[in-house]
Every structure is written in C-alpha cells, then in structure tokens.
Design a protein around this motif. Structure first.
Motif, PDB file in Angstrom:
ATOM      1  N   LEU A   1      13.778  23.303  43.170  1.00 21.68           N
ATOM      2  CA  LEU A   1      15.025  22.896  43.805  1.00 21.68           C
ATOM      3  C   LEU A   1      15.022  23.289  45.272  1.00 21.68           C
ATOM      4  CD1 LEU A   1      17.699  23.883  41.100  1.00 21.68           C
ATOM      5  CD2 LEU A   1      16.655  21.639  41.494  1.00 21.68           C
ATOM      6  N   SER A   2      15.696  22.514  46.092  1.00 20.71           N
ATOM      7  CA  SER A   2      15.808  22.832  47.512  1.00 20.71           C
ATOM      8  C   SER A   2      16.718  24.038  47.706  1.00 20.71           C
ATOM      9  CB  SER A   2      16.371  21.632  48.279  1.00 20.71           C
ATOM     10  OG  SER A   2      17.713  21.389  47.872  1.00 20.71           O
ATOM     11  N   VAL A   3      16.725  24.571  48.909  1.00 21.03           N
ATOM     12  CA  VAL A   3      17.572  25.723  49.221  1.00 21.03           C
ATOM     13  C   VAL A   3      19.039  25.389  48.979  1.00 21.03           C
ATOM     14  CG1 VAL A   3      18.357  27.266  51.056  1.00 21.03           C
ATOM     15  CG2 VAL A   3      15.935  26.633  50.913  1.00 21.03           C
ATOM     16  N   ILE A   4      19.445  24.194  49.390  1.00 27.70           N
ATOM     17  CA  ILE A   4      20.846  23.782  49.232  1.00 27.70           C
ATOM     18  C   ILE A   4      21.234  23.735  47.756  1.00 27.70           C
ATOM     19  CG2 ILE A   4      22.425  21.827  49.471  1.00 27.70           C
ATOM     20  CD1 ILE A   4      21.185  21.237  52.157  1.00 27.70           C
ATOM     21  N   PHE A   5      20.382  23.168  46.918  1.00 28.87           N
ATOM     22  CA  PHE A   5      20.704  23.084  45.496  1.00 28.87           C
ATOM     23  C   PHE A   5      20.749  24.468  44.852  1.00 28.87           C
ATOM     24  CE2 PHE A   5      19.685  18.551  45.815  1.00 28.87           C
ATOM     25  CZ  PHE A   5      20.699  18.017  45.017  1.00 28.87           C
ATOM     26  N   ASN A   6      19.905  25.355  45.294  1.00 29.78           N
ATOM     27  CA  ASN A   6      19.953  26.727  44.787  1.00 29.78           C
ATOM     28  C   ASN A   6      21.259  27.402  45.165  1.00 29.78           C
ATOM     29  OD1 ASN A   6      17.460  27.839  43.314  1.00 29.78           O
ATOM     30  ND2 ASN A   6      16.524  26.679  44.975  1.00 29.78           N
TER      31      ASN A   6
ATOM     32  N   TYR B   1      29.008  39.164  43.933  1.00 27.26           N
ATOM     33  CA  TYR B   1      28.501  37.794  43.957  1.00 27.26           C
ATOM     34  C   TYR B   1      27.120  37.759  43.305  1.00 27.26           C
ATOM     35  CZ  TYR B   1      27.660  33.054  45.702  1.00 27.26           C
ATOM     36  OH  TYR B   1      27.414  31.703  45.799  1.00 27.26           O
ATOM     37  N   ILE B   2      26.956  36.902  42.325  1.00 23.70           N
ATOM     38  CA  ILE B   2      25.694  36.803  41.589  1.00 23.70           C
ATOM     39  C   ILE B   2      24.741  35.864  42.327  1.00 23.70           C
ATOM     40  CG2 ILE B   2      24.617  36.158  39.399  1.00 23.70           C
ATOM     41  CD1 ILE B   2      27.398  36.593  38.094  1.00 23.70           C
ATOM     42  N   VAL B   3      23.585  36.375  42.701  1.00 26.55           N
ATOM     43  CA  VAL B   3      22.558  35.544  43.325  1.00 26.55           C
ATOM     44  C   VAL B   3      21.445  35.321  42.312  1.00 26.55           C
ATOM     45  CG1 VAL B   3      20.904  35.325  45.210  1.00 26.55           C
ATOM     46  CG2 VAL B   3      23.104  36.458  45.609  1.00 26.55           C
ATOM     47  N   LEU B   4      21.295  34.094  41.884  1.00 24.36           N
ATOM     48  CA  LEU B   4      20.304  33.775  40.864  1.00 24.36           C
ATOM     49  C   LEU B   4      18.895  33.751  41.455  1.00 24.36           C
ATOM     50  CD1 LEU B   4      22.176  30.797  39.157  1.00 24.36           C
ATOM     51  CD2 LEU B   4      22.107  33.166  38.377  1.00 24.36           C
ATOM     52  N   PRO B   5      17.891  33.967  40.622  1.00 22.18           N
ATOM     53  CA  PRO B   5      16.508  33.778  41.090  1.00 22.18           C
ATOM     54  C   PRO B   5      16.311  32.331  41.543  1.00 22.18           C
ATOM     55  CG  PRO B   5      16.561  34.902  38.968  1.00 22.18           C
ATOM     56  CD  PRO B   5      17.955  34.436  39.231  1.00 22.18           C
ATOM     57  N   LYS B   6      15.630  32.144  42.634  1.00 20.22           N
ATOM     58  CA  LYS B   6      15.439  30.808  43.172  1.00 20.22           C
ATOM     59  C   LYS B   6      14.557  29.972  42.251  1.00 20.22           C
ATOM     60  CE  LYS B   6      17.827  32.084  46.671  1.00 20.22           C
ATOM     61  NZ  LYS B   6      19.261  31.718  46.697  1.00 20.22           N
ATOM     62  N   ILE B   7      14.992  28.747  42.052  1.00 18.84           N
ATOM     63  CA  ILE B   7      14.205  27.801  41.265  1.00 18.84           C
ATOM     64  C   ILE B   7      13.325  27.014  42.229  1.00 18.84           C
ATOM     65  CG2 ILE B   7      14.293  25.866  39.646  1.00 18.84           C
ATOM     66  CD1 ILE B   7      17.056  26.875  38.779  1.00 18.84           C
ATOM     67  N   PRO B   8      12.033  27.194  42.171  1.00 15.64           N
ATOM     68  CA  PRO B   8      11.132  26.614  43.185  1.00 15.64           C
ATOM     69  C   PRO B   8      11.241  25.104  43.336  1.00 15.64           C
ATOM     70  CG  PRO B   8       9.969  28.211  41.814  1.00 15.64           C
ATOM     71  CD  PRO B   8      11.305  27.992  41.178  1.00 15.64           C
TER      72      PRO B   8
ATOM     73  N   THR C   1      33.578  31.857  52.274  1.00 12.95           N
ATOM     74  CA  THR C   1      32.951  30.540  52.146  1.00 12.95           C
ATOM     75  C   THR C   1      32.137  30.373  50.870  1.00 12.95           C
ATOM     76  OG1 THR C   1      30.935  31.232  53.282  1.00 12.95           O
ATOM     77  CG2 THR C   1      32.754  30.457  54.665  1.00 12.95           C
ATOM     78  N   LEU C   2      31.865  31.463  50.151  1.00 12.30           N
ATOM     79  CA  LEU C   2      31.019  31.423  48.955  1.00 12.30           C
ATOM     80  C   LEU C   2      29.632  30.849  49.263  1.00 12.30           C
ATOM     81  CD1 LEU C   2      33.513  30.216  46.165  1.00 12.30           C
ATOM     82  CD2 LEU C   2      32.697  32.530  46.598  1.00 12.30           C
ATOM     83  N   ASN C   3      29.210  30.975  50.519  1.00  9.88           N
ATOM     84  CA  ASN C   3      27.892  30.475  50.950  1.00  9.88           C
ATOM     85  C   ASN C   3      27.748  28.974  50.757  1.00  9.88           C
ATOM     86  OD1 ASN C   3      27.022  33.140  51.590  1.00  9.88           O
ATOM     87  ND2 ASN C   3      26.511  33.496  49.438  1.00  9.88           N
ATOM     88  N   PHE C   4      28.859  28.257  50.910  1.00  8.75           N
ATOM     89  CA  PHE C   4      28.812  26.791  50.804  1.00  8.75           C
ATOM     90  C   PHE C   4      27.901  26.243  51.893  1.00  8.75           C
ATOM     91  CE2 PHE C   4      30.872  22.514  51.345  1.00  8.75           C
ATOM     92  CZ  PHE C   4      30.564  22.039  50.077  1.00  8.75           C
ATOM     93  N   PRO C   5      26.865  25.477  51.536  1.00  8.26           N
ATOM     94  CA  PRO C   5      25.827  25.139  52.507  1.00  8.26           C
ATOM     95  C   PRO C   5      26.138  23.993  53.463  1.00  8.26           C
ATOM     96  CG  PRO C   5      25.267  24.238  50.361  1.00  8.26           C
ATOM     97  CD  PRO C   5      26.524  25.030  50.176  1.00  8.26           C
ATOM     98  N   PHE C   6      27.164  23.204  53.174  1.00  7.68           N
ATOM     99  CA  PHE C   6      27.437  22.028  54.005  1.00  7.68           C
ATOM    100  C   PHE C   6      28.450  22.355  55.096  1.00  7.68           C
ATOM    101  CE2 PHE C   6      26.320  20.306  49.777  1.00  7.68           C
ATOM    102  CZ  PHE C   6      25.157  19.636  50.150  1.00  7.68           C
ATOM    103  N   LYS C   7      28.278  21.752  56.246  1.00  4.00           N
ATOM    104  CA  LYS C   7      29.197  21.918  57.368  1.00  4.00           C
ATOM    105  C   LYS C   7      29.851  20.574  57.663  1.00  4.00           C
ATOM    106  CE  LYS C   7      27.770  26.150  57.723  1.00  4.00           C
ATOM    107  NZ  LYS C   7      28.613  27.240  57.188  1.00  4.00           N
ATOM    108  N   LEU C   8      31.128  20.469  57.326  1.00  2.38           N
ATOM    109  CA  LEU C   8      31.850  19.211  57.461  1.00  2.38           C
ATOM    110  C   LEU C   8      33.059  19.354  58.383  1.00  2.38           C
ATOM    111  CD1 LEU C   8      31.780  18.310  53.661  1.00  2.38           C
ATOM    112  CD2 LEU C   8      30.212  17.499  55.422  1.00  2.38           C
ATOM    113  N   GLY C   9      32.948  20.255  59.347  1.00  2.00           N
ATOM    114  CA  GLY C   9      34.052  20.480  60.280  1.00  2.00           C
ATOM    115  C   GLY C   9      35.249  21.084  59.577  1.00  2.00           C
ATOM    116  N   ILE C  10      36.433  20.626  59.959  1.00  3.20           N
ATOM    117  CA  ILE C  10      37.647  21.192  59.372  1.00  3.20           C
ATOM    118  C   ILE C  10      37.797  20.819  57.898  1.00  3.20           C
ATOM    119  CG2 ILE C  10      38.856  21.215  61.578  1.00  3.20           C
ATOM    120  CD1 ILE C  10      40.470  18.788  60.526  1.00  3.20           C
TER     121      ILE C  10
END
Length: 376
Positions: free
Chosen positions: A39-44, A30-37, A94-103
């Motif tokens: 952008l928020s954590v979710i967008f990163n 899994y490629i983790v890109l350098p954080k873009i300051p 989950t591919l680190n999907f940041p949103f939690k929308l239940g089922i």
C-alpha cells in the motif's frame, strides 16, 4: 411553572462529548499500524485513521450502552461528524489526514470518516429498540449543514463571528431545557438567540428612517406569518388527529434574507422614482443588519401565534388542549436556522458585495446546502 428536560437528547450530547474528547486526546494513544508494503503511504495513513476511529467508537459505544435507548445511526453519524469537525477547525487535531483540500479539508475528513464509527456504534447497539418522540435526524442534519456552511464561510472570508459562535454554544447548552406553562413552553435557547440579534443589529436602528424600520418589521412579520403553518395528521378512517406542530418549508431559512432584501431594494427604488427617497433608507452593508432583530422577533411571534391556531384545531376535533414549545433542542429548529440563514447571507454580501454576493449565495451556497441536506 412547568420545566421540560430533553433527557434523551442530553444523553446523546454526553456521547458526543465523549467522542469529542477521545479524538481530542487521540495523540496520547493513537495506534500506528505496521506499514503494509503493497500500500502507498497515503493508504497506510488512511488505514491508521480508520482503525483508530473504529477503536474509539467501540470504547464510546460500550461506555454509553446503558446510558440511552435506541439505535439511530444518523444521529451517531452527526455526533462523530461534529467531533471530527470541531477538533480539526478549532483545535487543529488532524488525525494525520493526508490530503490537503484547503478550508474543506476538515469537512471532507468529517464527512467520510464519521461513517465508520457511526456504523460501529449502530452495530453494537443493534438490539436496542426504537426511540419515539425524538428530534428527527433530518432536522439535526439540516442544522449541521447550515452551521458548517456558516463556519466555513467565516473562515473563507476572514470575517470573525466569535460572538455568534459563543452565543450559539450557550444556546445549544440551554436548548435542553424549556420552561413555561402547561400550554406553552419556551426553549431557553431563545435567550442567546435574541442577544445575538441585538448585538448584530447594533446601532443600525438609529441610522435608518422610522418608515424603513416599520417596512422591514412589517415584511418580516408577513413573510413568517405566510410561511409558517399549523400541521396535523388526520386518520381518515378513525378520525383520530395527531398534532405535528408549526412547520414551514424546509429551505425557508435560505430564502428568507433574499426575500427581505429584494423587497427592501425595490420599495426604496419606487420611493426614489416618486421623489420620496428620504422616507426609505437605502439598502447598504451598513443598514442590512437591521434585518436581524425582526427575524428573531417575528419568527418567534409567528411560531407562537400559529401554535395557538394548532391548539384550536386540536381542541375542535378532540375537545382537549394541546401544549406547544417555542424553539427546539439542539439549535436545529426553524427559529435558529432562520437566524443562521441571515448570517450566511450577511457574510456573503460583506465579502462580495450585494450583487455578486447575492448571485454567489443563490448559485453556489444555497444549492450546495440543499444537496447536502438531501442525504438524510
């Protein structure tokens, strides 16, 4: 004996396996890109997912570039959708999907993030020509939406459908083969379909009256017979005829269980009022599974008989015989979807009861399925 192998669809299935595997083992590379300051954590996190899926798609596209012809973006979308969906719900990738929308989290993930890799795959294959005689994308999408609805409903209600899912998976694998004569072929996916119907019908047939069995079998045959029609295209200028196949309403599978249930209920009500209630068994959660067997029996029979009618029409115009296939590849044909529709309705009434369940099915589930299938 004639054997038909759906080679093109099977090659698409191989591409699906590759996309599933590359997502399944994505934690390894899994490629983790350098954080873009800015952008928020979710967008990163979303950007990481997007980049990884594009890379995965490039890999799968080049591996399968020579495997099959054509450039069908819709089918590539379905491939990536199922790869994401199955990995999320059955393997918790989950591919680190940041949103939690239940089922619905995995469904939203699959709906939106299947778009980039399918577009990339289509761009890479832009020189490929058109594929003829391939299963229509809208039909595959209809099957996708209905199976997803069934799986999500099972998760929501907590009602396990393990036997059904295993049977459907075996049916999917068998659906790439059809055997029979030069006139009539039978898709092998029908075998597990009948086994599923027998399993879910269970002993119900022994707990209802004979007249009830005859009623439900008769209703089922009439409903399928009136809904299925042989279809042809006739060129008004040349008179050339092109057989389409046996067709029914696109959303017939959604209406089927409601139609049979309503008729059963009112026939029993009539018999109660004329003091012959013992002849027709009441419609309950314990007797409803009787519907499963006639659904598969008479959908298959009506498909065959209407296919014979289609052959007569073609022979009348051209003097030649035409061949037909009962059932179809990918579990996206009407026979399987009729069974899935009954299963969706069954889970709904088990969870909410007949009245509330039927209203929930008609007001929420069915319209959502209709809306989602409009996107093709």
């Amino acid at each position: 004996m004639v054997i038909k192998f759906y080679s093109y669809e099977f090659k698409l299935f191989i591409a699906g396996i590759l996309s599933f595997l590359i997502i399944h083992f994505s934690n390894i590379f899994y490629i983790v890109l350098p954080k873009i300051p800015i952008l928020s954590v979710i967008f990163n996190q979303l950007l990481d997912i997007l980049v990884n899926l594009i890379v995965y798609s490039i890999i799968v596209s080049f591996i399968t570039y020579k495997l099959f012809e054509g450039n069908e973006t819709g089918k590539y979308y379905i491939i990536w959708f199922w790869s994401l969906f199955i990995n999320y719900y059955f393997f918790h990738i989950t591919l680190n999907f940041p949103f939690k929308l239940g089922i619905f989290t995995g469904s939203v993930l699959a709906l939106f993030f299947a778009i980039p890799p399918s577009l990339v795959m289509s761009v890479i294959r832009y020189k490929k020509g058109e594929v003829k005689d391939s299963l229509p994308t809208h039909q595959l999408w209809m099957g996708t939406v209905m199976f997803v609805a069934l799986i999500l409903l099972s998760i929501y209600t907590g009602i396990k459908i393990t036997f059904f899912l295993y049977g459907a998976f075996v049916g999917f694998l068998l659906s790439f083969l059809a055997i029979g004569t030069s006139r009539t072929l039978i898709n092998l996916s029908l075998v597990p379909m009948f086994i599923i119907a027998i399993e879910y019908t269970g002993n119900t047939i022994y707990h209802v009256t004979l007249l009830t069995i005859l009623l439900i079998f008769g209703i089922s045959f009439l409903v399928f017979w009136t809904s299925m029609k042989p279809a042809v295209i006739i060129n008004q200028i040349t008179g050339e005829i092109t057989p389409i196949g046996v067709v029914s309403s696109k959303y017939f599978a959604l209406a089927l269980p409601v139609i049979v249930t309503v008729i059963w209920y009112f026939v029993h009500l009539i018999f109660v009022h004329v003091t012959y209630s013992e002849y027709i068994s009441p419609l309950t959660l314990n007797t409803f599974p009787l519907i499963f067997m006639p659904t598969v029996i008479f959908s298959t029979l009506a498909d065959y008989l209407r296919g014979r009618e289609l052959n007569k029409i073609v022979r009348q115009y051209t003097g030649q015989e035409t061949s037909g296939i009962i059932g179809g590849v990918g579990l996206a044909d009407g026979l399987w979807l009729d069974l899935v529709g009954v299963m969706i309705y069954y889970l709904t009434i088990i969870r909410f009861g007949f009245l509330d369940g039927s209203l929930f099915y008609l007001i929420f589930i069915s319209p959502i399925i209709v809306i989602l299938t409009r996107f093709t």
